[in-house]
Design a protein around this motif. Structure first.
Motif, PDB file in Angstrom:
ATOM      1  N   VAL A  86     -24.229  -6.979  29.770  1.00  0.00           N
ATOM      2  CA  VAL A  86     -23.566  -6.119  28.773  1.00  0.00           C
ATOM      3  C   VAL A  86     -22.515  -5.214  29.635  1.00  0.00           C
ATOM      4  O   VAL A  86     -22.778  -4.749  30.700  1.00  0.00           O
ATOM      5  CB  VAL A  86     -24.879  -5.175  28.605  1.00  0.00           C
ATOM      6  CG1 VAL A  86     -24.264  -4.281  27.475  1.00  0.00           C
ATOM      7  CG2 VAL A  86     -25.972  -5.949  27.656  1.00  0.00           C
ATOM      8  N   ILE A  87     -21.438  -5.508  28.765  1.00  0.00           N
ATOM      9  CA  ILE A  87     -20.222  -4.692  29.330  1.00  0.00           C
ATOM     10  C   ILE A  87     -19.651  -3.725  28.562  1.00  0.00           C
ATOM     11  O   ILE A  87     -19.898  -3.740  26.988  1.00  0.00           O
ATOM     12  CB  ILE A  87     -19.052  -5.541  30.230  1.00  0.00           C
ATOM     13  CG1 ILE A  87     -18.691  -6.429  29.046  1.00  0.00           C
ATOM     14  CG2 ILE A  87     -19.705  -6.032  31.483  1.00  0.00           C
ATOM     15  CD1 ILE A  87     -17.529  -7.344  29.734  1.00  0.00           C
ATOM     16  N   PHE A  88     -18.553  -2.938  28.606  1.00  0.00           N
ATOM     17  CA  PHE A  88     -17.957  -2.090  27.350  1.00  0.00           C
ATOM     18  C   PHE A  88     -17.183  -3.142  26.470  1.00  0.00           C
ATOM     19  O   PHE A  88     -16.724  -4.121  27.009  1.00  0.00           O
ATOM     20  CB  PHE A  88     -16.823  -1.433  28.430  1.00  0.00           C
ATOM     21  CG  PHE A  88     -16.059  -0.592  27.286  1.00  0.00           C
ATOM     22  CD1 PHE A  88     -16.352   0.571  26.664  1.00  0.00           C
ATOM     23  CD2 PHE A  88     -14.570  -1.265  26.817  1.00  0.00           C
ATOM     24  CE1 PHE A  88     -15.472   1.336  25.977  1.00  0.00           C
ATOM     25  CE2 PHE A  88     -13.998  -0.614  25.759  1.00  0.00           C
ATOM     26  CZ  PHE A  88     -14.345   0.790  25.283  1.00  0.00           C
ATOM     27  N   GLY A  89     -17.486  -2.727  25.228  1.00  0.00           N
ATOM     28  CA  GLY A  89     -16.810  -3.757  24.044  1.00  0.00           C
ATOM     29  C   GLY A  89     -17.758  -4.844  23.670  1.00  0.00           C
ATOM     30  O   GLY A  89     -17.410  -5.417  22.595  1.00  0.00           O
ATOM     31  N   THR A  90     -18.840  -4.936  24.302  1.00  0.00           N
ATOM     32  CA  THR A  90     -19.672  -6.115  24.012  1.00  0.00           C
ATOM     33  C   THR A  90     -20.455  -5.653  22.657  1.00  0.00           C
ATOM     34  O   THR A  90     -20.823  -4.502  22.691  1.00  0.00           O
ATOM     35  CB  THR A  90     -20.618  -6.592  24.910  1.00  0.00           C
ATOM     36  OG1 THR A  90     -21.516  -5.599  25.605  1.00  0.00           O
ATOM     37  CG2 THR A  90     -19.810  -7.324  25.882  1.00  0.00           C
ATOM     38  N   THR A  91     -21.118  -6.403  21.854  1.00  0.00           N
ATOM     39  CA  THR A  91     -21.945  -6.158  20.814  1.00  0.00           C
ATOM     40  C   THR A  91     -23.270  -6.643  21.235  1.00  0.00           C
ATOM     41  O   THR A  91     -23.684  -7.799  21.784  1.00  0.00           O
ATOM     42  CB  THR A  91     -21.731  -6.863  19.371  1.00  0.00           C
ATOM     43  OG1 THR A  91     -20.309  -6.583  19.010  1.00  0.00           O
ATOM     44  CG2 THR A  91     -22.809  -6.533  18.508  1.00  0.00           C
ATOM     45  N   VAL A  92     -24.195  -5.860  21.212  1.00  0.00           N
ATOM     46  CA  VAL A  92     -25.662  -6.217  21.821  1.00  0.00           C
ATOM     47  C   VAL A  92     -26.648  -5.928  21.015  1.00  0.00           C
ATOM     48  O   VAL A  92     -26.863  -4.923  20.318  1.00  0.00           O
ATOM     49  CB  VAL A  92     -25.837  -5.319  23.393  1.00  0.00           C
ATOM     50  CG1 VAL A  92     -26.123  -3.774  22.979  1.00  0.00           C
ATOM     51  CG2 VAL A  92     -27.207  -5.728  24.057  1.00  0.00           C
ATOM     52  N   VAL A  93     -27.745  -6.961  20.736  1.00  0.00           N
ATOM     53  CA  VAL A  93     -28.769  -7.122  20.108  1.00  0.00           C
ATOM     54  C   VAL A  93     -29.741  -6.409  20.845  1.00  0.00           C
ATOM     55  O   VAL A  93     -30.360  -7.225  21.834  1.00  0.00           O
ATOM     56  CB  VAL A  93     -29.317  -8.121  19.326  1.00  0.00           C
ATOM     57  CG1 VAL A  93     -30.277  -7.997  18.562  1.00  0.00           C
ATOM     58  CG2 VAL A  93     -28.026  -8.597  18.343  1.00  0.00           C
ATOM     59  N   ILE A  94     -30.663  -5.528  20.713  1.00  0.00           N
ATOM     60  CA  ILE A  94     -31.739  -4.919  21.716  1.00  0.00           C
ATOM     61  C   ILE A  94     -32.997  -4.950  20.602  1.00  0.00           C
ATOM     62  O   ILE A  94     -32.944  -4.647  19.399  1.00  0.00           O
ATOM     63  CB  ILE A  94     -31.732  -3.744  22.374  1.00  0.00           C
ATOM     64  CG1 ILE A  94     -31.373  -2.476  21.252  1.00  0.00           C
ATOM     65  CG2 ILE A  94     -30.478  -3.777  23.234  1.00  0.00           C
ATOM     66  CD1 ILE A  94     -31.098  -1.104  21.971  1.00  0.00           C
ATOM     67  N   ILE A  95     -34.250  -4.999  21.240  1.00  0.00           N
ATOM     68  CA  ILE A  95     -35.279  -5.121  20.555  1.00  0.00           C
ATOM     69  C   ILE A  95     -36.456  -4.017  21.285  1.00  0.00           C
ATOM     70  O   ILE A  95     -36.701  -3.911  22.611  1.00  0.00           O
ATOM     71  CB  ILE A  95     -36.100  -6.497  20.506  1.00  0.00           C
ATOM     72  CG1 ILE A  95     -35.344  -7.570  20.067  1.00  0.00           C
ATOM     73  CG2 ILE A  95     -37.586  -6.363  20.100  1.00  0.00           C
ATOM     74  CD1 ILE A  95     -35.764  -8.969  20.053  1.00  0.00           C
TER      75      ILE A  95
END
Length: 158
Positions: A86-95
């Protein structure tokens, strides 16, 4: 000068707004001031005062955007080697580990952040807790209601 991170999309949106303010709004306001001046006594001319107020807001916004663009460090994540981090600009799916509720966030600059469209600031507690983690890692985020654990399900570079 402190550089402020900004995505390519965020920088483009600011440039478009700046262009609209300079080429559309500013001339319209100048025309409104000229028309209001023709009506006579400026002391009691509400149209004139309203147009001058609009001019002040417009010029202030132009200066604000120019300042933001001058101090921006535009980061194009398509130019960064792809990984699961995970870095700046990424899209992350968290649960959420406790509720199994999935949420998707894009990590962006402060000016681009808008929770309604799932864009969170790089400086937000959630983003700070996620930066540097990889798919499968669990991030503990400190919230006003206590600590919440999120598992990183997916990282997208879009």
């Amino acid at each position: 000068m402190i550089k402020v991170p900004m995505t390519v999309e965020g920088a483009n949106a600011l440039r478009e707004e700046l262009d609209r303010l300079k080429k559309v709004d500013r001339p319209r306001i100048v025309q409104a001031i000229a028309e209001a001046r023709e009506h006579g006594d400026l002391k009691e001319n509400a149209e004139y005062h309203a147009a001058r107020e609009q001019q002040g807001f417009c010029e202030g916004r132009i200066q604000e955007i120019e300042g933001k663009l001058a101090s921006a460090q535009v980061i194009d994540i398509s130019q960064i080697p792809v990984g699961d981090k995970v870095i700046f600009g990424t899209t992350v799916v968290i649960i959420n580990v406790d509720t199994d509720e999935a949420v998707t966030y894009k990590i962006v600059g402060d000016d681009e952040a808008n929770v309604k469209v799932n864009k969170i600031s790089i400086n937000s507690p959630i983003a700070r807790g996620l930066i540097g983690k990889e798919v499968g890692d669990v991030a503990v985020i400190r919230t006003p209601g206590g600590e919440v654990e999120y598992e990183i399900d997916e990282v997208k570079f879009i």
